[in-house]
Design a protein around this motif. Sequence first.
Motif, mmCIF file in Angstrom:
data_model
loop_
_atom_site.group_PDB
_atom_site.id
_atom_site.type_symbol
_atom_site.label_atom_id
_atom_site.label_comp_id
_atom_site.label_asym_id
_atom_site.label_seq_id
_atom_site.Cartn_x
_atom_site.Cartn_y
_atom_site.Cartn_z
ATOM 1 N N SER A 82 33.281 30.061 44.431
ATOM 2 C CA SER A 82 33.571 30.932 43.297
ATOM 3 C C SER A 82 32.713 32.189 43.274
ATOM 4 C CB SER A 82 33.383 30.162 41.986
ATOM 5 O OG SER A 82 32.047 29.734 41.858
ATOM 6 N N ALA A 90 32.207 36.452 36.667
ATOM 7 C CA ALA A 90 31.141 36.277 35.679
ATOM 8 C C ALA A 90 31.705 36.404 34.270
ATOM 9 C CB ALA A 90 30.047 37.325 35.896
ATOM 10 N N SER A 131 35.196 33.532 34.027
ATOM 11 C CA SER A 131 35.046 32.124 34.383
ATOM 12 C C SER A 131 33.654 31.569 34.066
ATOM 13 C CB SER A 131 35.344 31.940 35.879
ATOM 14 O OG SER A 131 35.121 30.608 36.285
ATOM 15 N N HIS A 132 32.622 32.228 34.572
ATOM 16 C CA HIS A 132 31.280 31.660 34.458
ATOM 17 C C HIS A 132 30.715 31.741 33.034
ATOM 18 C CE1 HIS A 132 30.853 32.634 39.038
ATOM 19 N NE2 HIS A 132 31.769 31.732 38.773
ATOM 20 N N GLN A 176 32.320 29.223 30.620
ATOM 21 C CA GLN A 176 31.775 27.876 30.797
ATOM 22 C C GLN A 176 30.501 27.701 29.982
ATOM 23 O OE1 GLN A 176 32.806 25.047 32.502
ATOM 24 N NE2 GLN A 176 31.053 24.137 31.453
ATOM 25 N N TRP A 179 28.008 23.187 38.120
ATOM 26 C CA TRP A 179 27.913 24.495 37.504
ATOM 27 C C TRP A 179 26.542 25.130 37.682
ATOM 28 C CZ3 TRP A 179 31.031 28.186 36.201
ATOM 29 C CH2 TRP A 179 32.382 27.885 36.069
ATOM 30 N N ILE A 192 26.929 26.855 40.939
ATOM 31 C CA ILE A 192 27.763 28.056 40.835
ATOM 32 C C ILE A 192 27.001 29.189 40.162
ATOM 33 C CG2 ILE A 192 29.807 29.020 39.696
ATOM 34 C CD1 ILE A 192 31.147 26.273 40.074
ATOM 35 N N LEU A 193 26.362 28.891 39.039
ATOM 36 C CA LEU A 193 25.651 29.921 38.292
ATOM 37 C C LEU A 193 24.428 30.421 39.049
ATOM 38 C CD1 LEU A 193 25.971 28.254 34.789
ATOM 39 C CD2 LEU A 193 27.100 30.367 35.522
ATOM 40 N N ASN A 227 25.373 33.341 41.154
ATOM 41 C CA ASN A 227 25.874 34.561 40.510
ATOM 42 C C ASN A 227 25.126 34.848 39.201
ATOM 43 O OD1 ASN A 227 27.703 36.745 40.574
ATOM 44 N ND2 ASN A 227 29.153 35.708 39.214
ATOM 45 N N VAL A 255 26.369 37.206 35.426
ATOM 46 C CA VAL A 255 26.565 36.335 34.263
ATOM 47 C C VAL A 255 25.580 36.701 33.164
ATOM 48 C CG1 VAL A 255 26.569 33.960 33.418
ATOM 49 C CG2 VAL A 255 27.464 34.467 35.693
#
Length: 361
Positions: A88, A174, A177-178, A181, A220, A223-224, A227, A231
């Motif tokens: 992602s 960012a 999607s991010h 979340q 997550w 993922i975070l 990025n 975010v």
Amino acid sequence: MRTALVIGTGLIGTSAALALAARGVTVHLSDHDPDRARTAAALGAGTDEPPAGPVDLAIVAVPPAHVAATLADAMRRGAARGYIDVASVKQGPRRDLEAQGCDLSTYIGTHPMAGKEKSGPLAGTADLFEGRPWVLTPTRDSDTEVFNLALELIALCRAVPVVMDADAHDRAVALVSHTPQLVSSLVAARLEEADETAVRLCGQGIRDVTRIAASEPRMWVEILSANPGPVADVLSSVAADLDETVRSLRALQSADQDKRQGGAEGVEDVLRRGNAGRVRVPGKHGSAPTAYETVTVLISDQPGQLARIFADAGAAGVNIEDVRIEHATGQQAGRVQLTVQPSAVEGLTRTLTERGWSLRP
């Protein structure tokens, strides 16, 4: 494409493998946990036996932190003619591959914009990507053959290709999607210590907002971590809006009429900007935003009720664009909200009423 290697048999990898296998591609499955690969194979996603030689396309479906190392290993082994990942985030893995001296002409970063709050091979479905955007981030070094293989994959998964710059992609996800979340998790966290009486009042609104808060935290975090800057930038803007909204709400408590008026205007401003932003969200299958109408039907908690409603809607010649179910607290009843084209409301309402359904405004 005749052969593919899927490395990582979680939700995305297994779903892609299922879609390819269903369309005649020979899919080989690999995972650091052999049990996951065997599970995916048992679901019909392919075989967990290694390929005898290079496959047409290797699809790396592992967490962002492991993408570069996994790709580099596959490239060194000559596992495929072309390589993609489905992480992602896109810029980080590419930088890592460059740092390792890999030949990037055979690689394209991609990201299917599809998922669930559930993970693992058992959550995979062959139709996960249908109608969903699938981002490709080629560069001037990308080989045309690999680009065409990636497009073929997307077509076989019945997704919609979208070409973007890697940095632009990371900023976009960012936002769409991010950050959602994290915001969903922040709202759901308020419920952890909430009084049981308050929790029992949860309706469709809180269910909608907190649905993705059920996602796997460790996934997550990875993922975070790939990025964090973009975010944090989006969250900073959200925080500024929150601060202003808090001040507006406090002003509504003031005895001063002017302050109360200013507070009301501040709250209205954020709500109106929310309306304007929501209107821009694409409709079904990524189409332009569409204004739909909702027909609400009262149903009892008995087997077959939903099937009857859908059958009656079909008899009226109405396509249901979306459906939501709201349960009445403490009662064996609920409301089904049927989303339809505005032109279909009159006919659907008439048919449902004639067939004994109780409608609600």
